[in-house]
Design an enzyme around this catalytic site. Sequence first.
Site, PDB file in Angstrom:
ATOM      1  N   ASN A  13       0.908  -1.170   0.000  1.00 56.19           N
ATOM      2  CA  ASN A  13       0.000   0.000   0.000  1.00 56.19           C
ATOM      3  C   ASN A  13       0.935   1.204   0.000  1.00 56.19           C
ATOM      4  O   ASN A  13       1.692   1.399   0.944  1.00 56.19           O
ATOM      5  CB  ASN A  13      -0.856  -0.057   1.260  1.00 56.19           C
ATOM      6  CG  ASN A  13      -1.851   1.074   1.456  1.00 56.19           C
ATOM      7  OD1 ASN A  13      -2.390   1.226   2.546  1.00 56.19           O
ATOM      8  ND2 ASN A  13      -2.138   1.841   0.428  1.00 56.19           N
ATOM      9  N   ASN A  67      -6.776  10.431   0.005  1.00 55.69           N
ATOM     10  CA  ASN A  67      -6.887   9.308  -0.925  1.00 55.69           C
ATOM     11  C   ASN A  67      -6.402   9.724  -2.312  1.00 55.69           C
ATOM     12  O   ASN A  67      -6.276  10.923  -2.611  1.00 55.69           O
ATOM     13  CB  ASN A  67      -8.342   8.838  -1.018  1.00 55.69           C
ATOM     14  CG  ASN A  67      -8.708   7.869   0.087  1.00 55.69           C
ATOM     15  OD1 ASN A  67      -7.848   7.162   0.610  1.00 55.69           O
ATOM     16  ND2 ASN A  67      -9.983   7.826   0.436  1.00 55.69           N
ATOM     17  N   CYS A  76      -5.643   5.763   8.359  1.00 60.15           N
ATOM     18  CA  CYS A  76      -4.927   4.898   7.413  1.00 60.15           C
ATOM     19  C   CYS A  76      -3.913   4.077   8.206  1.00 60.15           C
ATOM     20  O   CYS A  76      -2.937   4.629   8.716  1.00 60.15           O
ATOM     21  CB  CYS A  76      -4.231   5.749   6.350  1.00 60.15           C
ATOM     22  SG  CYS A  76      -3.268   4.771   5.196  1.00 60.15           S
ATOM     23  N   ASN A 167     -12.231   5.224  10.165  1.00 57.81           N
ATOM     24  CA  ASN A 167     -12.771   5.260   8.799  1.00 57.81           C
ATOM     25  C   ASN A 167     -13.701   4.049   8.606  1.00 57.81           C
ATOM     26  O   ASN A 167     -13.582   3.039   9.299  1.00 57.81           O
ATOM     27  CB  ASN A 167     -11.639   5.294   7.758  1.00 57.81           C
ATOM     28  CG  ASN A 167     -10.700   4.100   7.854  1.00 57.81           C
ATOM     29  OD1 ASN A 167     -10.657   3.393   8.855  1.00 57.81           O
ATOM     30  ND2 ASN A 167      -9.929   3.870   6.826  1.00 57.81           N
ATOM     31  N   HIS A 169     -15.722   0.750   7.222  1.00 57.36           N
ATOM     32  CA  HIS A 169     -15.438  -0.508   6.523  1.00 57.36           C
ATOM     33  C   HIS A 169     -16.684  -1.386   6.491  1.00 57.36           C
ATOM     34  O   HIS A 169     -17.407  -1.491   7.490  1.00 57.36           O
ATOM     35  CB  HIS A 169     -14.325  -1.284   7.233  1.00 57.36           C
ATOM     36  CG  HIS A 169     -12.996  -0.600   7.125  1.00 57.36           C
ATOM     37  ND1 HIS A 169     -12.116  -0.842   6.095  1.00 57.36           N
ATOM     38  CD2 HIS A 169     -12.417   0.357   7.906  1.00 57.36           C
ATOM     39  CE1 HIS A 169     -11.046  -0.079   6.241  1.00 57.36           C
ATOM     40  NE2 HIS A 169     -11.203   0.665   7.324  1.00 57.36           N
ATOM     41  N   ASN A 200     -15.003   1.536   2.671  1.00 58.27           N
ATOM     42  CA  ASN A 200     -13.980   0.614   2.175  1.00 58.27           C
ATOM     43  C   ASN A 200     -14.593  -0.787   2.205  1.00 58.27           C
ATOM     44  O   ASN A 200     -15.198  -1.179   3.215  1.00 58.27           O
ATOM     45  CB  ASN A 200     -12.760   0.666   3.086  1.00 58.27           C
ATOM     46  CG  ASN A 200     -12.112   2.042   3.106  1.00 58.27           C
ATOM     47  OD1 ASN A 200     -11.447   2.429   2.157  1.00 58.27           O
ATOM     48  ND2 ASN A 200     -12.316   2.801   4.189  1.00 58.27           N
ATOM     49  N   GLU A 218     -10.596  -0.083  -1.753  1.00 62.57           N
ATOM     50  CA  GLU A 218     -10.591   1.097  -0.869  1.00 62.57           C
ATOM     51  C   GLU A 218     -11.413   2.253  -1.432  1.00 62.57           C
ATOM     52  O   GLU A 218     -11.314   2.577  -2.625  1.00 62.57           O
ATOM     53  CB  GLU A 218      -9.161   1.583  -0.646  1.00 62.57           C
ATOM     54  CG  GLU A 218      -8.367   0.703   0.279  1.00 62.57           C
ATOM     55  CD  GLU A 218      -7.114   1.407   0.792  1.00 62.57           C
ATOM     56  OE1 GLU A 218      -7.104   2.648   0.880  1.00 62.57           O
ATOM     57  OE2 GLU A 218      -6.155   0.692   1.093  1.00 62.57           O
ATOM     58  N   ARG A 219     -12.151   2.883  -0.539  1.00 59.36           N
ATOM     59  CA  ARG A 219     -12.829   4.140  -0.855  1.00 59.36           C
ATOM     60  C   ARG A 219     -11.787   5.142  -1.405  1.00 59.36           C
ATOM     61  O   ARG A 219     -10.740   5.352  -0.794  1.00 59.36           O
ATOM     62  CB  ARG A 219     -13.448   4.683   0.444  1.00 59.36           C
ATOM     63  CG  ARG A 219     -14.067   6.052   0.339  1.00 59.36           C
ATOM     64  CD  ARG A 219     -14.649   6.514   1.655  1.00 59.36           C
ATOM     65  NE  ARG A 219     -13.661   6.730   2.704  1.00 59.36           N
ATOM     66  CZ  ARG A 219     -13.896   7.352   3.859  1.00 59.36           C
ATOM     67  NH1 ARG A 219     -15.110   7.800   4.129  1.00 59.36           N
ATOM     68  NH2 ARG A 219     -12.955   7.492   4.766  1.00 59.36           N
ATOM     69  N   CYS A 227      -4.530  -3.076   3.058  1.00 60.54           N
ATOM     70  CA  CYS A 227      -5.216  -1.980   3.759  1.00 60.54           C
ATOM     71  C   CYS A 227      -5.146  -2.284   5.249  1.00 60.54           C
ATOM     72  O   CYS A 227      -5.733  -3.275   5.716  1.00 60.54           O
ATOM     73  CB  CYS A 227      -6.670  -1.875   3.293  1.00 60.54           C
ATOM     74  SG  CYS A 227      -7.597  -0.597   4.174  1.00 60.54           S
ATOM     75  N   GLY A 228      -4.414  -1.451   5.998  1.00 65.91           N
ATOM     76  CA  GLY A 228      -4.194  -1.711   7.425  1.00 65.91           C
ATOM     77  C   GLY A 228      -5.466  -1.584   8.240  1.00 65.91           C
ATOM     78  O   GLY A 228      -5.799  -2.462   9.051  1.00 65.91           O
ATOM     79  N   GLY A 230      -8.378  -1.808   7.059  1.00 61.74           N
ATOM     80  CA  GLY A 230      -9.251  -2.872   6.562  1.00 61.74           C
ATOM     81  C   GLY A 230      -8.935  -4.202   7.234  1.00 61.74           C
ATOM     82  O   GLY A 230      -9.846  -4.990   7.541  1.00 61.74           O
TER      83      GLY A 230
HETATM   84  N1  LIG Z   1      -9.073   4.484   1.595  1.00 61.07           N
HETATM   85  C1  LIG Z   1      -9.204   4.637   3.024  1.00 61.07           C
HETATM   86  C2  LIG Z   1      -8.043   5.350   3.646  1.00 61.07           C
HETATM   87  C3  LIG Z   1      -6.743   4.600   3.527  1.00 61.07           C
HETATM   88  C4  LIG Z   1      -6.737   3.261   4.270  1.00 61.07           C
HETATM   89  C5  LIG Z   1      -5.398   2.632   4.217  1.00 61.07           C
HETATM   90  N2  LIG Z   1      -4.869   2.226   2.997  1.00 61.07           N
HETATM   91  C6  LIG Z   1      -5.048   1.738   5.394  1.00 61.07           C
HETATM   92  O1  LIG Z   1      -3.972   1.095   5.337  1.00 61.07           O
HETATM   93  O2  LIG Z   1      -5.756   1.739   6.384  1.00 61.07           O
HETATM   94  C7  LIG Z   1     -10.486   5.413   3.354  1.00 61.07           C
HETATM   95  O3  LIG Z   1     -11.012   6.114   2.488  1.00 61.07           O
HETATM   96  O4  LIG Z   1     -10.961   5.300   4.486  1.00 61.07           O
END
Ligand SMILES: N[C@@H](CCC[C@H](N)C(=O)O)C(=O)O
Length: 287
Positions: A13, A67, A76, A167, A169, A200, A218-219, A227-228, A230
């Site tokens: 990522n 993003n 993130c 964020n 999910h 997401n 990902e959103r 995605c961490g 996620g």
């Molecule tokens: N796309 C996500 C933000 C980024 C998440 C990320 N890649 C991670 O590792 O958590 C969003 O819009 O919430």
Amino acid sequence: MKLRFTKMHGAGNDFVVLDATRAPIDLSPAQYRFLADRRFGIGADQILIVEPGDAARGTDFTYRIMNADGGEVEQCGNGARCFARFVHDTGLTSKDVIRVQTQKAVIEPHLQADGRVTVDMGAPFLVPAEVPFDGTGLTPRLENGGELWPIELANHPVEVAVVSMGNPHAVMRVDSTEHAPVDELGPQIEGHRRFPRRVNAGFMEVVNRGHIRLRVYERGSGETLACGSGACAAVVAGIRLGWLDEAVDVDMPGGRLTIRWAGPGTPVLMTGPAVKVFDGEIDVPAL
Ligand SMILES: N[C@@H](CCC[C@H](N)C(=O)O)C(=O)O
């Protein structure tokens, strides 16, 4: 305008990291999209902006997350590990445990002796309205302490668990991540009307109680190699639904993260790699 940057990744990522600790950086959404563009710019899933902390609130830094579509977001996970590696390796701090303010919460990355970073991501938000998810008129299917919500996609009813790590999910269980219809269902879930801030979309295959495979659409960035947040959300959902134990290895296309969660009200701990790729300088056009 010339901008110095560092390119980093966490399990594939990838990020453009900008140091705004000495002078503020405030680009337009179109300029962030330019930096993230893999053909005309540098290329990244997210842009991370490192800013000074607030001594009164006990934070060492603030970091902001954009993003690839130029929109600012709350959290993130992979970025948090790269942020910690960046501020440590560039000499912005000598601390191994760093308190950082994100848009939604204060999180705490810990640099480990083996080069990996563990992040205390805080406790997940489990109330649907806090995700935010609008479950009006729907009846969730209950499994153990978790809920699976039926949502309609074009030609495809699916069940998702909803979790916020700061964020939003939506996590769906699949038989195989290799064959999961991520390209088809990911965008539909991301923009589903039940998620007013979009979402997401995670596709989770349970290998056993301590091991899952995961792909995330990902959103604002599309499918990423990892995605961490996620991974944290999928493990929280899997534990609440009774499918997983407290410590889980999460394999994503770009690498492995290890997630631990002791249950509601306790923080999620995420451990994984954070790698610098190169430093550079770029001319950012006025957009
Ligand atoms: N796309 C996500 C933000 C980024 C998440 C990320 N890649 C991670 O590792 O958590 C969003 O819009 O919430």
